[in-house]
Design a protein around this motif. Sequence first.
Motif, PDB file in Angstrom:
ATOM      1  N   GLY A 604     -61.878  -7.876 -18.000  1.00 20.75           N
ATOM      2  CA  GLY A 604     -62.710  -8.900 -17.377  1.00 20.75           C
ATOM      3  C   GLY A 604     -63.159  -8.604 -15.975  1.00 20.75           C
ATOM      4  N   TYR A 605     -63.029  -7.362 -15.530  1.00 21.53           N
ATOM      5  CA  TYR A 605     -63.359  -7.030 -14.143  1.00 21.53           C
ATOM      6  C   TYR A 605     -64.579  -6.119 -14.118  1.00 21.53           C
ATOM      7  CZ  TYR A 605     -58.801  -9.009 -13.156  1.00 21.53           C
ATOM      8  OH  TYR A 605     -57.734  -9.868 -13.063  1.00 21.53           O
ATOM      9  N   GLN A 606     -65.716  -6.679 -13.736  1.00 23.56           N
ATOM     10  CA  GLN A 606     -66.963  -5.921 -13.749  1.00 23.56           C
ATOM     11  C   GLN A 606     -67.380  -5.523 -12.343  1.00 23.56           C
ATOM     12  OE1 GLN A 606     -68.342  -4.730 -16.423  1.00 23.56           O
ATOM     13  NE2 GLN A 606     -69.952  -3.698 -15.245  1.00 23.56           N
ATOM     14  N   ASN A 607     -67.858  -6.482 -11.546  1.00 22.81           N
ATOM     15  CA  ASN A 607     -68.266  -6.167 -10.174  1.00 22.81           C
ATOM     16  C   ASN A 607     -67.067  -6.252  -9.229  1.00 22.81           C
ATOM     17  OD1 ASN A 607     -70.779  -6.115 -11.298  1.00 22.81           O
ATOM     18  ND2 ASN A 607     -71.521  -7.969 -10.289  1.00 22.81           N
ATOM     19  N   TYR A 608     -67.145  -5.530  -8.133  1.00 26.66           N
ATOM     20  CA  TYR A 608     -66.199  -5.723  -7.034  1.00 26.66           C
ATOM     21  C   TYR A 608     -66.997  -5.852  -5.739  1.00 26.66           C
ATOM     22  CZ  TYR A 608     -66.680  -0.600  -6.971  1.00 26.66           C
ATOM     23  OH  TYR A 608     -67.172   0.675  -6.988  1.00 26.66           O
ATOM     24  N   ASP A 609     -66.521  -6.729  -4.862  1.00 31.34           N
ATOM     25  CA  ASP A 609     -67.273  -7.128  -3.676  1.00 31.34           C
ATOM     26  C   ASP A 609     -67.031  -6.179  -2.501  1.00 31.34           C
ATOM     27  OD1 ASP A 609     -68.243  -9.346  -5.030  1.00 31.34           O
ATOM     28  OD2 ASP A 609     -66.529 -10.591  -4.455  1.00 31.34           O
ATOM     29  N   ASP A 610     -67.838  -6.395  -1.447  1.00 30.57           N
ATOM     30  CA  ASP A 610     -67.641  -5.641  -0.210  1.00 30.57           C
ATOM     31  C   ASP A 610     -66.234  -5.873   0.326  1.00 30.57           C
ATOM     32  OD1 ASP A 610     -70.290  -5.079  -0.503  1.00 30.57           O
ATOM     33  OD2 ASP A 610     -70.944  -6.026   1.355  1.00 30.57           O
ATOM     34  N   GLU A 611     -65.674  -4.827   0.853  1.00 27.46           N
ATOM     35  CA  GLU A 611     -64.401  -4.921   1.563  1.00 27.46           C
ATOM     36  C   GLU A 611     -64.700  -5.068   3.047  1.00 27.46           C
ATOM     37  OE1 GLU A 611     -61.268  -1.509   2.803  1.00 27.46           O
ATOM     38  OE2 GLU A 611     -61.534  -1.774   0.642  1.00 27.46           O
ATOM     39  N   THR A 612     -64.079  -6.028   3.704  1.00 27.32           N
ATOM     40  CA  THR A 612     -64.278  -6.227   5.138  1.00 27.32           C
ATOM     41  C   THR A 612     -62.926  -6.349   5.826  1.00 27.32           C
ATOM     42  OG1 THR A 612     -64.433  -8.637   4.935  1.00 27.32           O
ATOM     43  CG2 THR A 612     -66.488  -7.400   4.791  1.00 27.32           C
ATOM     44  N   LEU A 613     -62.919  -6.060   7.097  1.00 28.90           N
ATOM     45  CA  LEU A 613     -61.671  -6.217   7.847  1.00 28.90           C
ATOM     46  C   LEU A 613     -61.988  -6.492   9.308  1.00 28.90           C
ATOM     47  CD1 LEU A 613     -61.143  -3.449   9.697  1.00 28.90           C
ATOM     48  CD2 LEU A 613     -60.427  -2.525   7.506  1.00 28.90           C
ATOM     49  N   TRP A 614     -61.048  -7.152   9.944  1.00 30.00           N
ATOM     50  CA  TRP A 614     -61.055  -7.334  11.393  1.00 30.00           C
ATOM     51  C   TRP A 614     -59.901  -6.545  11.972  1.00 30.00           C
ATOM     52  CZ3 TRP A 614     -64.151  -9.103  15.119  1.00 30.00           C
ATOM     53  CH2 TRP A 614     -65.245  -9.917  14.753  1.00 30.00           C
ATOM     54  N   ASN A 615     -60.190  -5.766  12.981  1.00 28.41           N
ATOM     55  CA  ASN A 615     -59.186  -4.953  13.648  1.00 28.41           C
ATOM     56  C   ASN A 615     -58.987  -5.480  15.065  1.00 28.41           C
ATOM     57  OD1 ASN A 615     -57.608  -2.389  14.212  1.00 28.41           O
ATOM     58  ND2 ASN A 615     -59.272  -2.179  15.694  1.00 28.41           N
ATOM     59  N   TYR A 616     -57.732  -5.759  15.416  1.00 26.88           N
ATOM     60  CA  TYR A 616     -57.383  -6.221  16.758  1.00 26.88           C
ATOM     61  C   TYR A 616     -56.408  -5.216  17.365  1.00 26.88           C
ATOM     62  CZ  TYR A 616     -59.048 -10.476  14.473  1.00 26.88           C
ATOM     63  OH  TYR A 616     -59.784 -11.391  13.748  1.00 26.88           O
ATOM     64  N   GLU A 617     -56.729  -4.716  18.542  1.00 23.22           N
ATOM     65  CA  GLU A 617     -55.846  -3.708  19.118  1.00 23.22           C
ATOM     66  C   GLU A 617     -55.833  -3.776  20.632  1.00 23.22           C
ATOM     67  OE1 GLU A 617     -57.538   0.542  19.607  1.00 23.22           O
ATOM     68  OE2 GLU A 617     -58.382  -0.177  17.719  1.00 23.22           O
ATOM     69  N   GLY A 618     -54.732  -3.330  21.183  1.00 22.79           N
ATOM     70  CA  GLY A 618     -54.592  -3.156  22.622  1.00 22.79           C
ATOM     71  C   GLY A 618     -53.995  -1.801  22.885  1.00 22.79           C
ATOM     72  N   GLY A 619     -54.454  -1.155  23.935  1.00 17.47           N
ATOM     73  CA  GLY A 619     -53.969   0.194  24.188  1.00 17.47           C
ATOM     74  C   GLY A 619     -53.936   0.526  25.659  1.00 17.47           C
ATOM     75  N   VAL A 620     -53.288   1.639  25.953  1.00 14.63           N
ATOM     76  CA  VAL A 620     -53.214   2.142  27.316  1.00 14.63           C
ATOM     77  C   VAL A 620     -53.512   3.633  27.283  1.00 14.63           C
ATOM     78  CG1 VAL A 620     -50.712   2.546  27.134  1.00 14.63           C
ATOM     79  CG2 VAL A 620     -51.780   2.317  29.394  1.00 14.63           C
ATOM     80  N   LYS A 621     -54.261   4.091  28.283  1.00 11.34           N
ATOM     81  CA  LYS A 621     -54.517   5.517  28.474  1.00 11.34           C
ATOM     82  C   LYS A 621     -54.089   5.865  29.887  1.00 11.34           C
ATOM     83  CE  LYS A 621     -58.100   5.951  25.009  1.00 11.34           C
ATOM     84  NZ  LYS A 621     -59.370   6.581  24.603  1.00 11.34           N
TER      85      LYS A 621
END
Length: 847
Positions: A604-621
């Motif tokens: 029963g699985y025909q189409n699959y939708d867009d994959e989306t994500l939110w990325n939250y990050e903090g860093g130091v250089k």
Amino acid sequence: MITVLSVSNALILMPSFRVDFHQDEGEPCRCVGSGNSKNAKNTREEIMTIVSSRGRARALFGASALSSLLGAGLVALPSVATAQQADPNAIAEIIVTATKRDATIQDIPFSINAQTEKDIQRSGAVTLEDLSRNVAGLTIQNLGPGQSQVSVRGVSAGQVVRDQPGVKEQVGVYLDESVISLSLFTPDVDLFDLNRVETLRGPQGTLFGSGSVGGTIRYITNQPKLGVSEGTFEANANLVDGDAFGGHVKGAVNIPISDKIAMRAVGYLTQYGGFIDARKEGGKVDKNVNDGTRRGGRLSFYIEPNEQVNFTPRVVYQEIRAGGFNRQETFNLFANNNTTTRPKIQLGEREQYLLLDERFSDNTLLADMTANLKFDAATLTSVTSFISRDITVSRDASALTGSVSVDLGYPAAAVLLPSNLRDTTDLEQFTQELRLASTTDGPLQWVIGGFYSKVDRVYNQRLPTTGYDTYTDAVLGAGTSAAVANGFGKDSPYNAYLPYDIKQKALFGELNYTVGKLTATAGGRYYDFSETRQFKSGGLFANGDNRTDKTSSDGFTPRFLLSYEASDTVTFNAQASKGFRLGGVNDPLNIPLCSAQDRAIFGGYQNYDDETLWNYEGGVKSRFGRVTLNAAAFYTDIKNLQTTLDAGSCSSRVVFNVPKAHTKGVEAELTARLANGLDIGLSGSLLEAEFDSTVKDGTGAVIGGIREGNRLPSVPKFQVSFDVTYSKEVRPGVNGYLKASLQHVGNRFTQASDQENNPRLFVSNLAFGGATGRVPTAVNLALPSYEIVNLSAGLEMQDGVDLTLYVNNLFDENALLSFDRERGGRARLGYAVGQPRTMGVTVRKSF
């Protein structure tokens, strides 16, 4: 004193003289000098440059940039080596273009790694997998030449295989400005004459588009240089697994054609030593069947009619040939320890069983051109590219076809018919990007642009099995084979024809504004995507489909960054960004091969939708004297993760959307000069990558291990690498070095379902060759952790000759990279494995 590294040029800061530089990617550097020329004249043995960027040294200096200084009498340059000797212990800066502008790694406001040409040479690296050992958060599954899978920061859909042409990549791969990624078949780019390889972590959808949901990898080549005649020749010989010889010859040359035109030509030929042995009928053994070759080259020109306009047209061509695959089998229908009338066979390490030889071929042609038109306050850049690829995967599917024949009650002679599964991909891709970027030195910087791509891709699958129709008609009734052919040829029980027409349009932009020590960046990308796919199938194992499917989507992916320069040596960064991966349509199940249970679960699985994500990050250089430490912590919230599962006995694969998943972790990279000539590097990541949703079938049973709390497939929780390099002048004009590295990769699962009922007993239930079919094969589906140790030693001579000796995988670790199952394990079980111990020597001459 600060040394700024770009290509092979070491540049030295003097406070009494200033040279400002600007270079767009793909063109030589331009510079303007100012200051005390008398002071400059008194320091004729030094190259002086600095471009101030928030308190840091920034420069990109090609040989052509020196010409204006030399011509003006401001700087005399006896040799680059003299300048480099001025302070051999200074810490190098690496210039990158991850934001479509020149900047040092320390100035980029997000997590990035760059492996330079020198890193590549000293490590003996020949593939991206080799380079990944020193890049935190980057995971490579080597499935053979041109067939590696890449993931960044744990964002992974699991194993993608050759017969999933509709699946899109999760990491975008670029050769300079041209996108070259193609799901499983991203070209295996030769690393010779590269300036660097950049790994941009986290979603890069704003500037780099679809396929960069987890990150982006950029191969940056050395560009043609005006007014410079130079070249490099390299030869290598190596021994793989103690008995397979390999090697390469490579060359690059830069030729000035006129004061406005330069040409750079690169050519290479590589022979890969194999390390997989194939057992065959009658006790025969073919050694090292997965050997192969890679040959190709690049030809590029830099054309500058005037200071406002320049063009860089280029042609890249590459051929890859492999005689087999790095598959180690633990069970084969025809070769196992449970038969009675056939010889019992216990398959060993790096062994497989074949009735037919296998092969892989990939012909790639890339033609592109980057053009720049400069205005007073901005530069207009056009990037046009065309890719043509022909890929053939030819493998032994005799066990697969034979397992179906057993189910159908065919005689043993039919079960043993050699069966060749051939997958072909013919791809033509056109892309056009146009962008306008500011070039002023003010607090506001911006870039806007548009992108268009059109992909015409035809995927074909055939299963030629000589004599199969005769047995089909004899067992199932006369005329059966012709009735199910659906227009395809004879003696091929499965055929598929899938043409794709994929179009994508996008608008993007990004701007940043600096107030004091704080820089804020905001950007976004709007995309519009459409895909039309025809699916036609025929043969005894197929459904006789003839259908056309259309999918489309659009969306907006924003990005926000803050960067605060706490001091000249410490910068804090924060980011929130969205990424996307285009959806698609699953191929219909091979219903004739499916059990009733598998039809009910996966049908029963025909189409699959867009994959989306939110990325939250903090860093130091940060940089303190001779120590550089860059670190980041991140959390990624994923929606509609596209996860691939085997559809049980159907010999089909289905992509599911998992409503929620996440990754979170920390990554760090540290380099330090402990003493003059003694450098260490440490990079690692600690990840949690899990499903946050449970997907169930109609009966309430969890599908394929997609259970809340289970790990995302193919991702180690922990990986770390450590390297140490000691260099010393062994005699005047000769520098020697020793380098050692250790890489640890934690355990992983190939598919999400492998976490359920593990360790697992696979039972073929196929009575063939005297076997009952009920003797299980026990497999622990958790791919074990592994460690790889590499050693290298070399001499770098002032006359341009370099010699490198190396041993990769010193302790001959048999790394299991992914689990391979055929028809749910009823036909074949095995693993893709990494390369064994390899010893080699490389000689390089620059002129």
